[in-house]
Design an enzyme around this catalytic site. Structure first.
Site, PDB file in Angstrom:
ATOM      1  N   ASP A 145       0.707  -1.159  -0.037  1.00 27.19           N
ATOM      2  CA  ASP A 145      -0.129  -0.132  -0.021  1.00 27.19           C
ATOM      3  C   ASP A 145       0.746   1.162  -0.099  1.00 27.19           C
ATOM      4  O   ASP A 145       2.196   1.094  -0.200  1.00 27.19           O
ATOM      5  CB  ASP A 145      -0.985  -0.077   1.036  1.00 27.19           C
ATOM      6  CG  ASP A 145      -0.351   0.061   2.596  1.00 27.19           C
ATOM      7  OD1 ASP A 145       0.887   0.143   2.555  1.00 27.19           O
ATOM      8  OD2 ASP A 145      -1.143   0.014   3.436  1.00 27.19           O
ATOM      9  N   CYS A 155       2.830  -3.354   4.183  1.00 26.58           N
ATOM     10  CA  CYS A 155       1.905  -2.232   4.437  1.00 26.58           C
ATOM     11  C   CYS A 155       2.643  -1.476   5.771  1.00 26.58           C
ATOM     12  O   CYS A 155       3.978  -1.889   5.911  1.00 26.58           O
ATOM     13  CB  CYS A 155       0.770  -2.613   4.807  1.00 26.58           C
ATOM     14  SG  CYS A 155       0.137  -3.646   6.091  1.00 26.58           S
ATOM     15  N   THR A 159       2.327  -1.774   9.120  1.00 27.10           N
ATOM     16  CA  THR A 159       2.528  -2.572  10.061  1.00 27.10           C
ATOM     17  C   THR A 159       3.148  -4.020   9.480  1.00 27.10           C
ATOM     18  O   THR A 159       3.331  -4.734  10.375  1.00 27.10           O
ATOM     19  CB  THR A 159       1.462  -2.781  11.099  1.00 27.10           C
ATOM     20  OG1 THR A 159       0.399  -3.370  10.298  1.00 27.10           O
ATOM     21  CG2 THR A 159       1.117  -1.467  11.693  1.00 27.10           C
ATOM     22  N   HIS A 177      10.407 -23.886   8.771  1.00 22.78           N
ATOM     23  CA  HIS A 177       9.548 -24.579   9.385  1.00 22.78           C
ATOM     24  C   HIS A 177       8.164 -24.680   8.854  1.00 22.78           C
ATOM     25  O   HIS A 177       7.321 -25.527   8.904  1.00 22.78           O
ATOM     26  CB  HIS A 177       9.414 -24.423  10.791  1.00 22.78           C
ATOM     27  CG  HIS A 177      10.794 -24.742  11.923  1.00 22.78           C
ATOM     28  ND1 HIS A 177      10.652 -24.478  13.140  1.00 22.78           N
ATOM     29  CD2 HIS A 177      11.876 -25.162  11.423  1.00 22.78           C
ATOM     30  CE1 HIS A 177      11.989 -24.920  13.664  1.00 22.78           C
ATOM     31  NE2 HIS A 177      12.510 -25.341  12.709  1.00 22.78           N
ATOM     32  N   HIS A 220       8.060 -30.853   9.843  1.00 20.41           N
ATOM     33  CA  HIS A 220       7.568 -29.779   9.471  1.00 20.41           C
ATOM     34  C   HIS A 220       6.684 -30.017   8.324  1.00 20.41           C
ATOM     35  O   HIS A 220       5.735 -29.258   8.292  1.00 20.41           O
ATOM     36  CB  HIS A 220       8.525 -28.665   9.184  1.00 20.41           C
ATOM     37  CG  HIS A 220       9.576 -28.367  10.407  1.00 20.41           C
ATOM     38  ND1 HIS A 220       9.049 -28.029  11.643  1.00 20.41           N
ATOM     39  CD2 HIS A 220      10.987 -28.655  10.424  1.00 20.41           C
ATOM     40  CE1 HIS A 220       9.955 -27.970  12.689  1.00 20.41           C
ATOM     41  NE2 HIS A 220      11.107 -28.473  11.977  1.00 20.41           N
TER      42      HIS A 220
HETATM   43  C1  RB5 Z   1      -2.327   2.757   6.374  1.00 17.74           C
HETATM   44  O1  RB5 Z   1      -2.490   3.715   7.349  1.00 17.74           O
HETATM   45  C2  RB5 Z   1      -2.066   1.309   7.494  1.00 17.74           C
HETATM   46  O2  RB5 Z   1      -3.176   1.268   7.981  1.00 17.74           O
HETATM   47  C3  RB5 Z   1      -1.730   0.074   6.749  1.00 17.74           C
HETATM   48  O3  RB5 Z   1      -0.453   0.449   5.892  1.00 17.74           O
HETATM   49  C4  RB5 Z   1      -1.130  -1.115   7.450  1.00 17.74           C
HETATM   50  O4  RB5 Z   1      -0.550  -0.777   8.689  1.00 17.74           O
HETATM   51  C5  RB5 Z   1      -2.563  -2.146   7.943  1.00 17.74           C
HETATM   52  O5  RB5 Z   1      -2.419  -2.904   8.570  1.00 17.74           O
END
Ligand code: RB5
Length: 151
Positions: free
Chosen positions: A8, A66, A68, A99, A134
């Site tokens: 993203d 993304c 996180t 694994h 595994h």
């Molecule tokens: C975008 O702001 C953020 O929500 C996205 O990149 C991500 O971290 C979602 O899990």
């Protein structure tokens, strides 16, 4: 190897670094997702793109990014046949291959810096699957997918 990589907007700058890094190593990159860090792009679409590339045979491995790494890994793991590992260090990336036979790596661009991220990518790309006990666990995951997704 052919690697599908998508992100993203939050993952866009790190995606650029990862794509450059893997291209220099001779890998072929199938890229998708946001076209800049400024224009919002759904991590759902980016995760779908990489998952479909693998399941349709257009890529052997995937990397999703993304902010996180959480949302996009959730999306990828909804696809039967995708084993997406959200990794914040090299050990996790190594284990995800040895694994879990992970076929998609997820990273959070707001969690890991680019030098750590490239180390994670190296670990993910270089490790093989250990098989043995595994393989039994991975087979169990596949059986679960068959049970849960049968029509
Ligand atoms: C975008 O702001 C953020 O929500 C996205 O990149 C991500 O971290 C979602 O899990």
């Amino acid at each position: 190897m052919i690697i599908s990589i998508a992100s993203d907007h939050a993952g866009y700058p790190l995606r650029r670094s990862v794509c450059d890094y893997l291209t220099k190593q001779g890998h072929t990159i199938v890229e998708g997702g946001a076209t800049s860090a400024e224009v919002p792009y759904s991590y759902v679409l980016a995760g779908q793109k990489v998952s479909k590339d693998i399941l349709e045979g257009n890529a052997e491995r995937g990397i999703v990014i993304c902010g996180t790494g959480i949302g996009i890994s959730m999306v990828a793991n909804k696809f039967p046949g995708i084993r997406c590992a959200l990794c914040t260090n090299e050990y996790m990336a190594r284990m995800s291959r040895q694994h879990n036979d992970a076929n998609v790596l997820s990273m959070g661009a707001r969690v890991v810096g680019s030098s750590l991220a490239l180390g994670i990518v190296d670990a993910f790309m270089s490790e093989g699957f250990d098989g043995g006990r595994h393989q039994t666990r991975v087979n169990d995951i596949k059986e679960q997918e068959k049970d849960l997704f049968k029509s």
